[in-house]
Scaffold this active site. Structure first.
Site, PDB file in Angstrom:
ATOM      1  N   GLU A 293     127.648  13.833  41.956  1.00  0.00           N
ATOM      2  CA  GLU A 293     128.594  12.773  41.599  1.00  0.00           C
ATOM      3  C   GLU A 293     127.792  11.697  40.896  1.00  0.00           C
ATOM      4  OE1 GLU A 293     131.668  13.404  41.806  1.00  0.00           O
ATOM      5  OE2 GLU A 293     131.428  15.186  43.047  1.00  0.00           O
ATOM      6  N   CYS A 327     130.124   2.740  41.945  1.00  0.00           N
ATOM      7  CA  CYS A 327     130.341   3.688  40.849  1.00  0.00           C
ATOM      8  C   CYS A 327     131.766   3.541  40.329  1.00  0.00           C
ATOM      9  CB  CYS A 327     130.088   5.105  41.322  1.00  0.00           C
ATOM     10  SG  CYS A 327     130.799   5.395  42.933  1.00  0.00           S
TER      11      CYS A 327
HETATM   12  P1  NAD Z   1     119.464   7.056  40.363  1.00  0.00           P
HETATM   13  O1  NAD Z   1     119.866   8.240  39.560  1.00  0.00           O
HETATM   14  O2  NAD Z   1     118.469   6.128  39.795  1.00  0.00           O
HETATM   15  O3  NAD Z   1     118.866   7.538  41.754  1.00  0.00           O
HETATM   16  C1  NAD Z   1     119.606   8.369  42.625  1.00  0.00           C
HETATM   17  C2  NAD Z   1     118.618   9.110  43.498  1.00  0.00           C
HETATM   18  O4  NAD Z   1     117.913  10.065  42.700  1.00  0.00           O
HETATM   19  C3  NAD Z   1     117.550   8.210  44.145  1.00  0.00           C
HETATM   20  O5  NAD Z   1     117.305   8.642  45.458  1.00  0.00           O
HETATM   21  C4  NAD Z   1     116.357   8.473  43.257  1.00  0.00           C
HETATM   22  O6  NAD Z   1     115.130   8.221  43.877  1.00  0.00           O
HETATM   23  C5  NAD Z   1     116.543   9.959  42.988  1.00  0.00           C
HETATM   24  N1  NAD Z   1     115.737  10.505  41.891  1.00  0.00           N
HETATM   25  C6  NAD Z   1     115.386   9.925  40.729  1.00  0.00           C
HETATM   26  N2  NAD Z   1     114.620  10.784  39.990  1.00  0.00           N
HETATM   27  C7  NAD Z   1     114.514  11.925  40.711  1.00  0.00           C
HETATM   28  C8  NAD Z   1     113.848  13.179  40.516  1.00  0.00           C
HETATM   29  N3  NAD Z   1     113.143  13.422  39.416  1.00  0.00           N
HETATM   30  N4  NAD Z   1     113.940  14.104  41.491  1.00  0.00           N
HETATM   31  C9  NAD Z   1     114.650  13.871  42.611  1.00  0.00           C
HETATM   32  N5  NAD Z   1     115.282  12.707  42.862  1.00  0.00           N
HETATM   33  C10 NAD Z   1     115.228  11.747  41.924  1.00  0.00           C
HETATM   34  O7  NAD Z   1     120.808   6.270  40.775  1.00  0.00           O
HETATM   35  P2  NAD Z   1     120.945   4.907  41.618  1.00  0.00           P
HETATM   36  O8  NAD Z   1     120.519   3.781  40.752  1.00  0.00           O
HETATM   37  O9  NAD Z   1     120.353   5.037  42.966  1.00  0.00           O
HETATM   38  O10 NAD Z   1     122.518   4.873  41.824  1.00  0.00           O
HETATM   39  C11 NAD Z   1     123.375   4.372  40.856  1.00  0.00           C
HETATM   40  C12 NAD Z   1     124.091   5.484  40.124  1.00  0.00           C
HETATM   41  O11 NAD Z   1     124.775   6.297  41.064  1.00  0.00           O
HETATM   42  C13 NAD Z   1     125.150   4.960  39.188  1.00  0.00           C
HETATM   43  O12 NAD Z   1     125.116   5.693  37.991  1.00  0.00           O
HETATM   44  C14 NAD Z   1     126.454   5.208  39.945  1.00  0.00           C
HETATM   45  O13 NAD Z   1     127.591   5.304  39.137  1.00  0.00           O
HETATM   46  C15 NAD Z   1     126.131   6.478  40.654  1.00  0.00           C
HETATM   47  N6  NAD Z   1     126.982   6.677  41.827  1.00  0.00           N
HETATM   48  C16 NAD Z   1     127.988   7.583  41.739  1.00  0.00           C
HETATM   49  C17 NAD Z   1     128.835   7.799  42.804  1.00  0.00           C
HETATM   50  C18 NAD Z   1     129.948   8.810  42.718  1.00  0.00           C
HETATM   51  O14 NAD Z   1     130.510   9.168  43.741  1.00  0.00           O
HETATM   52  N7  NAD Z   1     130.286   9.277  41.529  1.00  0.00           N
HETATM   53  C19 NAD Z   1     128.656   7.072  43.986  1.00  0.00           C
HETATM   54  C20 NAD Z   1     127.605   6.158  44.047  1.00  0.00           C
HETATM   55  C21 NAD Z   1     126.771   5.973  42.960  1.00  0.00           C
END
Ligand code: NAD
Length: 541
Positions: A293, A327
């Site tokens: 998501e 989000c």
């Molecule tokens: P992000 O993508 O920066 O990080 C999400 C997670 O991925 C973190 O734990 C991060 O450490 C991890 N990550 C990053 N690089 C990685 C890799 N190479 N390997 C494994 N893990 C890795 O996102 P964020 O800033 O934490 O969250 C915000 C984003 O999440 C926004 O785009 C928001 O819209 C989205 N979001 C979506 C929903 C939904 O249900 N659609 C809900 C909440 C947040």
């Protein structure tokens, strides 16, 4: 094994406390906050039930007061990932066949601990670590998290009751197994409840999990892990791996035992992980299930029959609550020219009353954005709008990170429907408004549908039923969570299952049964009570 068919009744959504100034719950919450602020805790990795402190560590601070240290977190790399894979696969030997009622009992207990003795702890850690107001924290770190745990337990029992037809002499059955290998759960910073759901849902379904929480919300995630342990989770079923994305993610994704990815976060990270799975497909023992998501460019679209007061309330709540870091947060708005002057006047008068500051002060509607990186990214969009010729900032547009990462609620009006801030996810308190000519209503709906690559949430406002139906039809694929005469945020478990399509993700709907199916692998069993003893068929004479 149990000598009975146990039954779970349909749970109710957890009611929220109000935290009115002077109320007993407010007093208890602030006592808890003081306690937490007066200590600096250690956040180790938890692998196979053991706390692991690595050489690499980092400070955990408050977004709204970044000089205040809350914790030291120990960061994992390849060595700890390999330990976690080993611990998970060992735990799987008993967890995979552990009776369902014993599994759900753990998570139901966790839910009752969260809403009972740890209510203020869960609320306070999310307030301090993620800069949520008491209300924003209560509705998700307590309410939504408990709802996920309770409803998932109930959904699981309903799924298991779904059994196939059996003709005479046969007994057909379906067994709902967890997947072999392990699930990699990767959570975002913005919801404690999402972190708890991404890690626990596959585990409840019989899987073993490597959980990589976001470092910027590690404080509350650690308490989620601790409550699972206290509720009786066996060692190694969920392994808690704080660390940078690549340090943890790269070795996990390279493991042949990866059987699923349960991700919520940004499009960029999800694309990278999906691509890595494709590149490694020949090395995996399984076809990993991919659930992701991601982002949104969520809209409010008003018809000229809409009520202006309702629009103002929806816009302020959806765009600025939790600093626009949901989000589902509204970040673009389409308003007809005939409503514009009235809307603008009321909106500016109301936004002028929105206070930004320390979340402990109940008069504040907004806290700080999560960290320095987010502050820099959000403010670069504001700076861009300040400079642009086809946009005007009508409120906010200022920011200050001297004490905390504070950004004032900002609204931009643009004459360009494809303006950068109409298209890209900002993830901050920035709303961009496009005013359309009333006669261009239909074309503007098409514009709304085609402007962004996302399709997460959207809201339409109108009075008349034909108009509402027309708008809903035109925007059928523009949002996975669609709101009629309501703001596009605030989905509730078991009421509005959550997720979007297009570039917003795989739409597997957390908070519904659909999400659980992704973590179950069915074994169909046919038992023949009268087994044939002659290989010849009747037609052969
Ligand atoms: P992000 O993508 O920066 O990080 C999400 C997670 O991925 C973190 O734990 C991060 O450490 C991890 N990550 C990053 N690089 C990685 C890799 N190479 N390997 C494994 N893990 C890795 O996102 P964020 O800033 O934490 O969250 C915000 C984003 O999440 C926004 O785009 C928001 O819209 C989205 N979001 C979506 C929903 C939904 O249900 N659609 C809900 C909440 C947040």
């Amino acid at each position: 094994m149990a000598q009975a068919f146990f039954e779970l009744r349909e749970p109710a959504n957890e009611p929220y406390l109000d935290y009115k100034p002077g109320s007993p719950e407010t007093e208890a919450l602030h006592k808890q906050i003081e306690e937490l602020k007066n200590q600096v805790i250690d956040i180790p990795a938890i692998i196979g039930g053991k706390e692991i402190r690595t050489e690499k560590k980092q400070d955990v601070t408050m977004p709204h007061n970044h000089k205040h240290k809350l914790a030291t977190v120990y960061l994992c790399g390849e060595k700890e990932v390999n330990m976690a894979i080993e611990a998970a696969l060992e735990a799987q030997k008993t967890w995979a066949t552990f009776p369902w009622e014993e599994k759900v009992a753990i998570f139901l207990r966790a839910a009752d601990l969260i809403t009972g003795p740890y209510r203020y702890l869960f609320n306070a850690t999310t307030m301090l670590g993620q800069s949520k107001t008491p209300h924003q924290s209560e509705i998700e770190a307590v309410g939504e998290l408990a709802d996920f745990l309770r409803f998932n337990a109930w959904y699981l029992t309903k799924i298991m009751q779904d059994q196939p037809f059996s003709p005479a002499n046969n007994w057909n059955r379906m067994e709902y197994r967890g997947l072999e290998g392990f699930i990699f759960s990767v959570s975002p910073f913005n919801f404690t409840a999402i972190a708890g759901n991404l890690s626990s849902c596959p585990a409840m379904c019989g899987n073993v999990v490597l959980w990589k929480p976001a470092l910027s919300s590690i404080y509350s995630s650690y308490y989620v892990m601790k409550v699972f342990e206290e509720a009786g989770l066996p060692a190694g079923v969920i392994n808690f791996l704080p660390g940078s994305g690549a340090d943890v993610g790269d070795p996990v994704m390279a493991s042949p035992h990866l059987s699923g990815l349960n991700f919520t976060g940004s499009v960029g990270t999800f694309n990278h992980l999906w691509k890595t799975i494709g590149e490694n497909i020949n090395t995996y023992k399984y076809y990993p299930r991919i659930v992701g998501e991601t982002g949104g460019k969520d809209f409010i679209f008003a018809h000229n029959s809409a009520n202006t007061d309702e629009l103002v309330t929806a816009a302020i709540r959806a765009a600025y609550e939790y600093q626009g870091q949901k989000c589902s947060a509204a970040s673009r708005m389409y308003l007809p020219e005939s409503l514009w002057a009235g809307f603008k006047e009321k909106f500016l008068a109301e936004v002028a009353q929105v206070k930004v500051g320390d979340v402990e002060d109940h008069s504040n509607f907004m806290g700080a954005v999560i960290d320095a990186k987010a502050f820099k990214s959000i403010t670069s969009y504001i700076d861009f709008a300040h400079e642009a010729e086809d946009a005007e900032i009508i409120c906010g547009g200022t920011y200050d990170d001297s004490v905390g990462y504070f950004v004032q609620p900002t609204a931009i009006v643009t004459s360009n429907p494809k303006f950068k801030t109409m298209e890209e996810e900002i993830f901050g308190p920035v709303l961009t408004i496009y005013v359309y000519k009333d006669e261009d209503f239909e074309d503007t709906l098409t514009l709304c549908d085609e402007t962004s690559p996302y399709a997460l949430t959207g809201a339409i406002f109108a009075a008349e039923r034909h108009t509402l139906k027309f708008m809903a039809d035109r925007l059928r694929n523009a949002a996975g969570n669609f709101y009629i005469n309501d703001k596009p945020t605030g989905a509730v478990v078991n009421q509005q299952p959550f997720g979007g399509a297009r570039k917003s993700g795989t739409n597997d709907k957390a908070g519904s049964m659909s999400h659980l199916y992704r973590w179950l692998s069915i074994r169909s069993i046919k038992e023949n009570r009268v087994t044939p003893r002659d290989w010849r068929y009747p037609y052969m004479g």
